[in-house]
Enzyme design. Structure first.
Site, PDB file in Angstrom:
ATOM      1  N   LYS A  39     -13.562  -7.016  55.018  1.00 51.96           N
ATOM      2  CA  LYS A  39     -14.744  -6.424  55.653  1.00 51.96           C
ATOM      3  C   LYS A  39     -14.813  -6.836  57.126  1.00 51.96           C
ATOM      4  CE  LYS A  39     -17.562 -10.295  54.021  1.00 51.96           C
ATOM      5  NZ  LYS A  39     -18.761 -10.721  53.283  1.00 51.96           N
ATOM      6  N   ARG A 133     -29.286 -12.755  47.386  1.00 56.85           N
ATOM      7  CA  ARG A 133     -28.937 -11.653  48.272  1.00 56.85           C
ATOM      8  C   ARG A 133     -28.685 -10.459  47.343  1.00 56.85           C
ATOM      9  NH1 ARG A 133     -24.181 -13.392  52.246  1.00 56.85           N
ATOM     10  NH2 ARG A 133     -23.113 -12.921  50.298  1.00 56.85           N
ATOM     11  N   TYR A 249     -23.901 -18.574  87.821  1.00 59.48           N
ATOM     12  CA  TYR A 249     -25.344 -18.362  87.750  1.00 59.48           C
ATOM     13  C   TYR A 249     -26.097 -19.684  87.629  1.00 59.48           C
ATOM     14  CZ  TYR A 249     -24.570 -13.367  87.142  1.00 59.48           C
ATOM     15  OH  TYR A 249     -24.215 -12.051  87.333  1.00 59.48           O
ATOM     16  N   MET A 296     -20.951 -12.543  81.710  1.00 59.39           N
ATOM     17  CA  MET A 296     -20.633 -11.465  80.780  1.00 59.39           C
ATOM     18  C   MET A 296     -19.145 -11.174  80.720  1.00 59.39           C
ATOM     19  SD  MET A 296     -21.961  -7.504  80.713  1.00 59.39           S
ATOM     20  CE  MET A 296     -23.684  -7.956  80.437  1.00 59.39           C
TER      21      MET A 296
END
Length: 346
Positions: A39, A133, A249, A296
């Protein structure tokens, strides 16, 4: 169209290590067969890269979470070897399963009803033994709907297999009490960490995931599991800081003396989160400390231990999962699945 420029990020997959890990987990499963959880795009490492390796190593049953994940896996293995953990929530889930031969995992009386109304057929049944779950509640196992299901694998899922928790034994006892009450062909309980708990947890089929891809959730797996994912990033600029220069930053790093630094094409958009601040990248045996905050699309590293590095050179991200988890306070699962698409771009 002209050829695309070369990427400045790449993710090397050690396919030999991946095959080794499946074989190790299959061996540790004793008399049980090991399947493979594939998955989330094989935990972020890529279905097309990983599923053929797992198939050729010997895996015969594959588990995905979403119906949308089936198509990519079915390019490499028979549809009937794929099981969908989220089950038949909607009628079109059941229609798709019957048309393709993919096996749904039934998790509730509602899902059982949907599956039977669509015509039924082979399925697996998940019973919740304490994780709360997905899974049929234990008091629902005797419902007449369940008696009409054609259950191949009866399964449950451990909540605390990565810990020495009393809950492991409690869930095992609850599951053992359920097994004789449900008509089925085989039984499955253990994930990667559950395999390491020992033969009482193995039954007929184990469902490793994390450890296939290099994760080590329990000490018993140390020495058995090899690193699979090896991210690399290119230096896109070098510069020399003077004493007093600040980086990034909020200017959280200030150079105490002159030093060479490199700007690396890697950031939190690639899954390299700000929790890596204070860590390092690698060039051979040389550590390249991260300076300031992770941006980023880039980070700045100290090149004092590798001053000959130049723009375009590659550096390694230290991605041995137990160590990376300790460095970042992220889970080993998270470190794999957050890897960004730019690392896997071709």
């Amino acid at each position: 169209m002209p050829d695309k420029p070369s990427p400045t990020l790449r993710l090397a997959i050690d396919k030999d290590a991946l095959a080794h890990n499946w074989r190790a987990l299959d061996r540790m499963s004793g008399a049980a067969n090991a399947g493979a959880a594939v998955k989330a795009d094989c935990y972020g490492l890529g279905v097309d890269s990983c599923v053929p390796v797992l198939r050729d190593a010997g895996a015969k049953q594959f588990f995905v979470a979403h119906w949308s994940e089936v198509e990519a896996v079915a390019r490499h293995v028979p549809a009937a070897s794929i099981s969908v953990l989220h089950g038949t929530v909607k009628p079109d889930d059941a229609t798709f399963a019957r048309a393709t031969g993919v096996i749904p995992i039934i998790n509730s009386l509602h899902q059982a009803q949907v599956w039977l109304e669509a015509g039924g057929g082979p399925c697996h049944l998940m019973v919740d033994t304490g994780i709360n779950r997905l899974g049929l509640s234990m008091h629902e196992v005797g419902d007449p709907l369940i008696g009409h299901l054609e259950i191949d694998v009866l399964m449950s899922h451990l909540a605390c297999a990565d810990e020495d928790s009393a809950m492991n034994g409690e869930q095992l006892a609850a599951f053992r009490a359920i097994i004789p009450t449900v008509r089925h062909k085989s039984v499955s309980f253990a994930n990667s960490a559950g395999i390491a708990l020992g033969s009482d947890y193995h039954f007929d089929l184990t469902r490793p995931g994390l450890s296939l891809y290099g994760g080590i959730p329990r000490a018993e797996l140390e020495g058995e599991i090899r690193q699979v994912a090896m991210p690399q990033a290119a230096i896109i600029q070098t510069r020399r800081l003077a004493a007093g220069d600040r980086v990034g930053y909020n200017a959280t790093f200030t150079a105490s003396s002159a030093m060479p630094v490199g700007v690396v094409s890697l950031g939190y958009a690639d899954g390299f989160l700000r929790s890596w601040a204070g860590g390092h990248l690698l060039h051979g045996n040389a550590a390249l400390p991260i300076l300031g905050k992770v941006s980023m699309d880039m980070i700045v590293v100290d090149l004092s231990q590798a001053p000959d590095l130049r723009e375009g050179d590659w550096v390694d991200v230290p991605y041995f999962l137990p160590d990376a988890a300790q460095q970042t306070s992220l889970g080993q699962y998270e470190l794999l699945t957050i890897l960004g698409s730019r690392l896997k771009a071709r």
